[in-house]
Design a protein around this motif. Structure first.
Motif, short mmCIF file in Angstrom:
data_model
loop_
_atom_site.label_atom_id
_atom_site.label_comp_id
_atom_site.label_asym_id
_atom_site.label_seq_id
_atom_site.Cartn_x
_atom_site.Cartn_y
_atom_site.Cartn_z
N LEU A 332 0.84 -1.21 0.00
CA LEU A 332 0.00 0.00 0.00
C LEU A 332 0.87 1.26 0.00
N GLU A 333 1.88 1.25 0.83
CA GLU A 333 2.75 2.43 0.93
C GLU A 333 3.50 2.69 -0.37
N LYS A 338 2.41 6.95 0.55
CA LYS A 338 2.03 7.45 1.87
C LYS A 338 2.26 6.34 2.88
N THR A 339 2.55 6.72 4.13
CA THR A 339 2.70 5.70 5.17
C THR A 339 1.32 5.19 5.57
N LEU A 340 1.29 4.01 6.19
CA LEU A 340 0.01 3.43 6.60
C LEU A 340 -0.71 4.35 7.58
N ASP A 341 0.01 4.95 8.50
CA ASP A 341 -0.66 5.83 9.46
C ASP A 341 -1.26 7.05 8.77
N MET A 359 -1.22 5.08 15.40
CA MET A 359 -0.41 3.89 15.20
C MET A 359 1.04 4.06 15.66
N ILE A 360 1.40 5.27 16.01
CA ILE A 360 2.79 5.58 16.36
C ILE A 360 2.84 6.18 17.77
N TRP A 361 3.83 5.79 18.53
CA TRP A 361 4.04 6.34 19.88
C TRP A 361 4.79 7.66 19.75
N ASN A 362 4.15 8.75 20.17
CA ASN A 362 4.81 10.05 20.10
C ASN A 362 4.30 10.95 21.22
N ASP A 363 4.68 12.22 21.18
CA ASP A 363 4.34 13.12 22.28
C ASP A 363 2.88 13.57 22.26
N LYS A 364 2.10 13.11 21.28
CA LYS A 364 0.68 13.43 21.25
C LYS A 364 -0.11 12.58 22.26
N ILE A 365 0.49 11.50 22.70
CA ILE A 365 -0.18 10.60 23.62
C ILE A 365 -0.28 11.24 25.01
N ASP A 366 -1.48 11.22 25.56
CA ASP A 366 -1.68 11.72 26.92
C ASP A 366 -1.34 10.57 27.88
N LEU A 367 -0.11 10.56 28.35
CA LEU A 367 0.36 9.45 29.20
C LEU A 367 -0.40 9.34 30.50
N SER A 368 -1.05 10.42 30.92
CA SER A 368 -1.83 10.37 32.16
C SER A 368 -3.08 9.50 32.01
N ARG A 369 -3.40 9.14 30.76
CA ARG A 369 -4.58 8.30 30.50
C ARG A 369 -4.20 6.92 29.97
N TYR A 370 -2.93 6.62 29.91
CA TYR A 370 -2.49 5.35 29.31
C TYR A 370 -2.61 4.19 30.30
N ALA A 371 -3.21 3.09 29.86
CA ALA A 371 -3.37 1.90 30.70
C ALA A 371 -2.08 1.08 30.65
#
Length: 509
Positions: A332-333, A338-341, A359-371
């Protein structure tokens, strides 16, 4: 609380009529008893065949000549009036309108009726739901979308007349414009009891999403993200292999748009160096990958050589493979540059406003809500932090986002009828009554009914989703511990009833 006085008045009349006309046996029938099975078979003839297909002969044969029907909105009628109304109303034109009755799982109660020790009848009580289809402009009934109509309680009095079971009285009451009646239980209505249950099973965090009428109706999240921090309703989860259905839908939306071909050989866009000289490479297609018939191992690192290879000829049998989805990603890419994400964002996440999914771990993730993920001894795993999208694993999402995605799938948003039919057709059998379609497993529930499902399992991840397209129901279960699957059965049985039991029976046989 608003009290419906007319309902209580009607119910009092109903009980009075029943007590006057029948002698009630006080022992509820077990579901494996002959009487229970007999009455349920008559119920099936009456509704699954009679009502759902407008086979009026079933009503004529099963109703007593002295049949009486009591409805809390349309009043009483006898057999002749009921059949006339049925033919002139509900069954007037089966080409433009169709109604379907669905019996709420676990709502049926059956009691024997005796006269001096001799069985002469049975009382059946339950809850059922009604769905409707009507033809729109330039639309066939087969293409029309089914809509929820109402929920009602019913009581039937069946009598043995000359040794033949006949329906003598029918009461239909407590009509509501909701399809959740009768589906609650003490445990799932009591957050404290659920928390005790999770503690007993060593499940730190549990998320449940309930889909009814094609919409995400309820989100419940229990437990703690870590000691002393309650998990919020918008907890972010790693859902492991629930990434695969997202990748599948990206591809299927491109197929529906005419930009991709299910059966085009993928070597035109990508060939893995490990298998470049193997003629089987030219047999790989999107259809074969999404139905897990590539012949690849799950992951190449499982091979002693650490290289990708074929275990059998593609398209000849089933073998689950994450490598297959990654192969599709590469193709597909290459085709779309284009990348899959990026493709997933454009085709799935942004249109559905899945703002907490990536699909990618980055600084957009709200770590205060991560299980945080745990083993079954309470030890935390280090999070998987992908810096490129994996087509088969490690999607980050919430119950709300993934439930929204599933509703979109079930409602075939962005999918052509041909593609949806391919997605939900049996591409390959995996065990008795279980198949893989395109991107989803398929459970054959009998009576032309089916369920779509997919699970996810990884270190500290156990997740599963189930869809019932015909009743527009669904269930999302996320846990963050190695053996979180231990809580699946009770949840599936509670929310999906008889269909849930069928799925569990197929899975455990």
């Amino acid at each position: 609380m608003k009290i419906n006085k007319s309902f209580f008045h009607f119910k009092a009349i109903l009980i009075g009529i029943l007590l006057f006309q029948v002698q009630i046996g006080f022992s509820q029938e077990e579901k494996n008893s002959e009487l229970y099975k007999t009455i349920m078979s008559k119920d099936s003839l009456l509704f699954n065949i009679g009502f759902n297909t407008c086979d009026v002969s079933q009503f004529e044969n099963l109703y007593s000549e002295n049949f009486e029907f009591y409805h809390d909105k349309d009043g009483p009628s006898d057999k002749a009036v009921f059949l006339t109304n049925l033919k002139k109303g509900l069954c007037r034109s089966t080409d433009t309108y169709r109604a379907r009755r669905y019996l709420v799982p676990n709502s049926t109660e059956i009691y024997p009726l005796y006269n001096k020790g001799v069985l002469y009848g049975a009382m059946q009580m339950g809850i059922h739901q009604f769905y409707e289809k009507s033809v729109g402009k330039n639309e066939s009934l087969a293409d029309a979308k089914e809509k929820f109509g109402s929920t009602a309680r019913f009581t039937h009095v069946w009598l043995l007349e000359n040794g033949v079971w006949k329906l003598r009285r029918s009461f239909s009451y407590d009509h509501q414009e909701t399809n959740t009646a009768g589906t609650k239980s003490d445990l799932f209505d009591n957050d404290q009891e659920i928390q005790k249950w999770l503690t007993q099973n060593n499940v730190p965090t549990l998320g449940i999403g309930v889909i009814n009428n094609g919409k995400l109706q309820e989100i419940k999240v229990f437990g703690e993200l870590k000691k002393g921090i309650t998990a919020p309703y918008n907890t972010i989860w790693n859902v492991a292999s629930l990434t695969k259905p997202v990748t599948a839908i990206v591809a299927l939306k491109l197929v529906s748009a005419g930009k991709w071909d299910l059966d085009e050989p993928l070597y035109k866009y990508w060939t893995d160096p490990d298998i470049a000289n193997d003629p089987n490479t030219k047999l790989l297609t999107t259809r074969i990958i999404l139905s897990h018939q590539t012949g690849f191992p799950n992951w190449r690192f499982m091979n002693e050589s650490g290289k990708l290879d074929f275990k059998f000829k593609p398209g000849t049998k089933y073998q689950y493979s994450g490598e297959g989805l990654e192969y599709l990603r590469r193709a597909l890419e290459k085709k779309f540059h284009k990348t899959l994400d990026q493709l997933a964002n454009e085709l799935v996440f942004q249109p559905l406003k899945m703002t907490d999914t990536q699909m990618i771990w980055n600084d957009k993730i709200d770590l205060s809500r991560y299980a945080i993920n745990y083993d079954n001894k309470g030890n935390a795993y280090e999070p998987t932090k992908n810096n490129t999208a994996n087509a088969a694993d490690d999607l980050l999402t919430t119950i709300k986002d993934y439930g929204t995605f599933l509703c979109s799938v079930m409602n075939s948003d962005g999918l052509s009828k041909k593609v949806f039919d391919d997605m939900t057709s049996h591409q390959v059998e995996t065990k008795k009554n279980k198949y893989f379609g395109l991107g989803f497993e398929i459970y054959d529930l009998g009576n032309n009914d089916y369920a779509l499902s997919h699970g996810g399992a990884d270190k500290g991840v156990q997740t599963i989703v189930i869809l019932l397209p015909k009743t527009k129901q669904g269930l999302v279960i996320f846990t963050n511990v190695d053996d979180g699957y231990k809580v699946y059965e009770k949840i599936v049985n509670h929310y999906l009833g008889e269909n849930g039991k069928k799925i569990i029976e197929i899975e455990t046989k």
